[in-house]
Design an enzyme around this catalytic site. Structure first.
Site, PDB file in Angstrom:
ATOM      1  N   TYR A 102      45.959  41.527  43.377  1.00 58.74           N
ATOM      2  CA  TYR A 102      46.494  41.923  42.210  1.00 58.74           C
ATOM      3  C   TYR A 102      44.865  42.188  41.345  1.00 58.74           C
ATOM      4  O   TYR A 102      45.164  42.746  40.353  1.00 58.74           O
ATOM      5  CB  TYR A 102      47.285  40.932  41.435  1.00 58.74           C
ATOM      6  CG  TYR A 102      48.350  40.835  41.956  1.00 58.74           C
ATOM      7  CD1 TYR A 102      49.071  41.566  43.133  1.00 58.74           C
ATOM      8  CD2 TYR A 102      49.297  39.676  41.897  1.00 58.74           C
ATOM      9  CE1 TYR A 102      50.390  41.349  43.696  1.00 58.74           C
ATOM     10  CE2 TYR A 102      50.203  39.332  42.269  1.00 58.74           C
ATOM     11  CZ  TYR A 102      50.963  40.254  43.236  1.00 58.74           C
ATOM     12  OH  TYR A 102      52.028  39.831  43.819  1.00 58.74           O
ATOM     13  N   ARG A 103      44.043  41.484  41.802  1.00 61.50           N
ATOM     14  CA  ARG A 103      42.656  41.607  40.865  1.00 61.50           C
ATOM     15  C   ARG A 103      42.964  41.148  39.427  1.00 61.50           C
ATOM     16  O   ARG A 103      42.430  41.591  38.437  1.00 61.50           O
ATOM     17  CB  ARG A 103      42.276  42.974  40.923  1.00 61.50           C
ATOM     18  CG  ARG A 103      41.323  43.490  42.177  1.00 61.50           C
ATOM     19  CD  ARG A 103      40.960  44.878  42.440  1.00 61.50           C
ATOM     20  NE  ARG A 103      42.399  45.712  42.508  1.00 61.50           N
ATOM     21  CZ  ARG A 103      42.548  46.680  41.818  1.00 61.50           C
ATOM     22  NH1 ARG A 103      41.652  47.065  40.789  1.00 61.50           N
ATOM     23  NH2 ARG A 103      43.353  47.383  41.738  1.00 61.50           N
TER      24      ARG A 103
END
Ligand code: NAP
Length: 310
Positions: free
Chosen positions: A58-59
């Site tokens: 997802y960063r």
């Protein structure tokens, strides 16, 4: 905020978890800026939410870690995930966890999940990768082992069905909502029996937050012969929910529908919008929908499995 015991983990968790992935990625997908994302996490924490779900993919781990800096580590639960689809090995699991811990600025994660596991990959992951998860648990770097389904591909939960005989998961992230209730028969009897903690994804997603997407999803179910068009107002398929309950919106109804499903512990809500965050907190703390409405929703979508609400 209300709290529940999270299945066999014994953790005391808020009934609403903040999902830091999904379409919003706490606002990162709409370029709302890091300060907004950090504020979303802090606002959730201040409202009593103690469950945060993220993933290397997802960063958002770095932002979640920044938001939780200085907060008593025993007071919240972090769930993060290891992707496996492009490449996986025991060494990559260890490396992935170390990198997640660095981004989170933490020395352990509460729940480490295999991310988006499809039924075709489950046997390989069980035999070649899960032993490393068990070692990491023994080493104290992770507390519990989790899995998330690949719901968009595995709409009837075959991976979970296949994995029950092995009893390997402490926590499972399951797709469930008004439009696809297949987990009620396919998953929850097994998780209840094994006391696996269940967190729900896709409670609202796009189809239950955008009226045009809802009409499209219901039409797909009609085309698949899984719902009876005679039982719906095609222009406003869930209009009766608002007419026959105190729900303030379909989103409100959708979160409450999930929260009170037997077998569900935590409902994840993903947003980058502070107003949505507050109204979702309110929704998940409200009482159940009236039984008549719940029964009608169960009846109308009893054969529906062709959509996820994506
Ligand atoms: N396989 C996997 O591992 C997997 C897959 C999917 C999700 N997840 C996890 O599950 C979490 C929840 O996922 P989800 O995306 O299914 O969450 P969700 O809460 O069902 O849906 C989020 C979507 O609904 C919108 N929304 C939220 N509240 C709203 C409101 N009050 N009014 C109108 N729109 C609203 C959000 O947009 P706004 O930003 O505009 O509010 C976003 O587009 C994710 O964050 C992630 O942590 C895991």
């Amino acid at each position: 905020m209300d709290y529940v015991t999270f299945g066999r983990t014994g953790l005391n968790v808020s009934v609403m978890g903040l999902g830091c992935g999904g379409p919003s990625r706490i606002g990162q997908s709409a370029d709302k800026g890091d300060a907004n994302s950090i504020a979303i996490v802090r606002t959730a924490l201040d409202a009593g939410i103690n469950f945060f779900d993220t993933a290397e993919a997802y960063r958002t781990e770095t932002l979640v870690g920044q938001a939780l800096q200085g907060v008593d580590r025993d007071s919240f639960v972090i769930s993060t995930k290891k992707s496996y689809r492009s490449e996986i090995s025991p060494a990559l699991v260890r490396q992935g966890l170390e990198e997640s811990l660095k981004r989170l600025q933490m020395d352990y994660v509460d729940i480490y999940n295999l991310h988006g596991v499809g039924p075709q990959d489950y046997p390989m992951l069980r035999d070649e990768i899960l032993p490393t998860f068990f070692q990491l648990r023994d080493e104290g770097k992770i507390r519990f082992i989790g899995v998330s389904e690949m719901f968009n591909e595995d709409k009837e939960h075959q991976m979970m069905v296949d994995s029950f005989p092995d009893d390997v998961w402490d926590v499972a992230m399951i797709g469930f909502n008004i439009l696809n209730q297949t987990a009620r028969t396919q998953v929850f009897p097994g998780t209840i029996k094994q006391n696996i903690a269940v967190q729900i994804m896709f409670a609202v997603r796009r189809a239950l937050s955008q009226p045009d997407k809802l009409r499209e999803a219901v039409q797909q179910l009609v085309d698949a012969g899984q719902v009876d068009p005679a039982e719906f107002d095609a222009a406003d398929p869930l209009g009766f929910v608002l007419a026959e309950s105190d729900a303030t919106s379909i989103v409100d109804a959708a979160y409450r529908f999930c929260r009170y499903e037997p077998g569900v512990h935590v409902v994840l809500s993903g947003t980058g919008n502070p107003a949505h965050l507050q109204s979702n907190i309110d929704s998940l703390c409200k009482p159940p929908l009236p039984d008549g409405v719940v029964q009608k929703l169960r009846h109308l979508f009893r054969n529906a499995s062709a959509v996820t609400g994506q």
